[in-house]
Enzyme design. Structure first.
Site, PDB file in Angstrom:
ATOM      1  N   ASN A  96       0.813  -1.126  -0.080  1.00 29.34           N
ATOM      2  CA  ASN A  96      -0.203  -0.042  -0.118  1.00 29.34           C
ATOM      3  C   ASN A  96       0.906   1.319  -0.017  1.00 29.34           C
ATOM      4  OD1 ASN A  96      -1.795   1.851   0.573  1.00 29.34           O
ATOM      5  ND2 ASN A  96      -2.702   1.240   2.395  1.00 29.34           N
ATOM      6  N   ASP A 108      -8.412  -3.434   0.428  1.00 35.60           N
ATOM      7  CA  ASP A 108      -9.250  -3.437  -1.073  1.00 35.60           C
ATOM      8  C   ASP A 108      -8.892  -2.453  -1.837  1.00 35.60           C
ATOM      9  OD1 ASP A 108     -10.825  -5.508  -0.172  1.00 35.60           O
ATOM     10  OD2 ASP A 108     -12.241  -4.247   0.843  1.00 35.60           O
ATOM     11  N   THR A 124      -7.343  -0.942   5.551  1.00 36.69           N
ATOM     12  CA  THR A 124      -8.638  -0.459   6.410  1.00 36.69           C
ATOM     13  C   THR A 124      -9.805  -1.427   6.098  1.00 36.69           C
ATOM     14  OG1 THR A 124      -7.925   1.869   6.585  1.00 36.69           O
ATOM     15  CG2 THR A 124     -10.238   1.453   6.793  1.00 36.69           C
ATOM     16  N   ASP A 154     -22.006 -13.628  -5.295  1.00 36.78           N
ATOM     17  CA  ASP A 154     -20.842 -14.767  -5.143  1.00 36.78           C
ATOM     18  C   ASP A 154     -20.062 -14.206  -6.285  1.00 36.78           C
ATOM     19  OD1 ASP A 154     -19.237 -16.827  -6.045  1.00 36.78           O
ATOM     20  OD2 ASP A 154     -20.767 -18.287  -5.542  1.00 36.78           O
ATOM     21  N   ASP A 157     -12.685   2.846  -2.887  1.00 38.96           N
ATOM     22  CA  ASP A 157     -12.178   4.110  -3.474  1.00 38.96           C
ATOM     23  C   ASP A 157     -13.044   4.849  -4.615  1.00 38.96           C
ATOM     24  OD1 ASP A 157      -9.953   3.976  -2.292  1.00 38.96           O
ATOM     25  OD2 ASP A 157      -8.633   2.821  -3.675  1.00 38.96           O
TER      26      ASP A 157
END
Length: 302
Positions: A8, A66, A90, A222, A281
């Site tokens: 990150n 993510d 996070t 899914d 984001d």
């Protein structure tokens, strides 16, 4: 085995960086050759990752949440190069969906073992087309309306970490709750088309079931079933919607009259002044068209 580890770009210290460093160390102990990518920004990290992928690694491993995974997904979609995850961000909804839960520094060895094990699963992605021709992908959930405003607020907060940050932002944003005028076009898996126009509190598209650190907003989704799950929430009184929140956290909100759930191959969302968020984001203003990209990503799983 040769892997590229993407850290990150916002992680400069603290627990997330320690977990990333421990997982990298363990990979090397397991005989994996590791090249690390950590740009000064998301854009630089993307450029470095694109260059690294061109050299043919066996896998790309993301140490983050993510948002960092989404950075890698843009480069990996359709390539056949698998994505491994060391969940230390996070929000870690993609990792949780794949059976990998947030780790502490001592448990980072388990994530490294999954990568070294090399067991693959192929999943779908969601492809987002903006009206300016821009194309991007997401792996978990696209949020618009109230929940994108919650993301705005959560991203501006430095405390608390994890899912608690999203919960606190949600409660604060609830005080300013208002519906948004939406135009929605849904194309079902059978090719049928439905259009609806009118106010919505939120419109959410799920390739996976959860966002915000585990909130099952699309509980039936899914990431390997070839369709997208859609949750639309119509306006109601503030107190009624407040009583809906516990059901959202349990994933039982589909039975509430103000909630619509659909399964689609594509959806177009349009609402003036609303920003869409994907994988936590911001990706830009509506309108956007979201469509399923079947079996577009290989992932490494336990």
């Amino acid at each position: 085995m040769n892997v590229v580890v993407v850290v990150n770009p916002a992680a400069r210290s603290g627990e997330s960086l320690r977990i990333a460093e421990r997982a990298t160390q363990r990979l090397r102990e397991l005989g994996v050759h590791v090249a690390t990518v950590r740009g000064a920004s998301a854009s630089e990290s993307s450029d470095l990752l694109r260059s690294a992928i061109s050299r043919g690694p066996d896998a790309v491993v993301v140490a983050g949440g993510d948002g960092t995974a989404r950075l890698a997904v843009q480069e990996l979609a359709g390539t056949g190069v698998p994505l491994g995850l060391v969940p230390c961000g996070t929000g870690n909804d993609l990792a949780a969906t794949l059976g990998l839960h947030q780790l502490d520094a001592d448990a980072a060895d388990a994530a490294a073992a999954v990568v070294a094990g090399g067991h693959r699963r192929r999943i779908d992605l969601a492809r987002v087309r903006a009206d300016d021709g821009t194309v991007s992908y997401f792996a978990t959930v696209l949020a618009s309306g109230f929940d994108s405003r919650v993301n705005d607020r959560a991203n501006a907060m430095s405390w608390p970490r994890g899912g608690s940050r999203y919960t606190l932002a949600l409660l604060r944003e609830f005080a300013a709750l208002r519906p948004f005028p939406f135009h929605v076009r849904l194309e079902g898996d059978d090719g049928s088309v439905r259009e609806r126009e009118g106010p919505l509190v939120m419109a959410t598209v799920g390739n996976g079931p959860t966002y915000g650190g585990g909130i099952p907003i699309c509980p039936g989704a899914d990431p390997a079933d070839g369709v997208l799950d859609v949750t639309l929430v119509r306006p109601a009184g503030r107190m009624r919607l407040l009583r809906l929140l516990p059901r959202v956290y349990r994933g039982t909100h589909g039975a509430v009259p103000e909630v619509e759930m659909h399964r689609v191959r594509s959806i177009r969302l349009d609402s003036a002044g609303v920003t869409a968020y994907a994988d936590g984001d911001p990706i830009g203003p509506l309108p956007v068209t979201v469509e399923i990209a079947p079996r577009a990503l290989d992932v490494l799983v336990p």
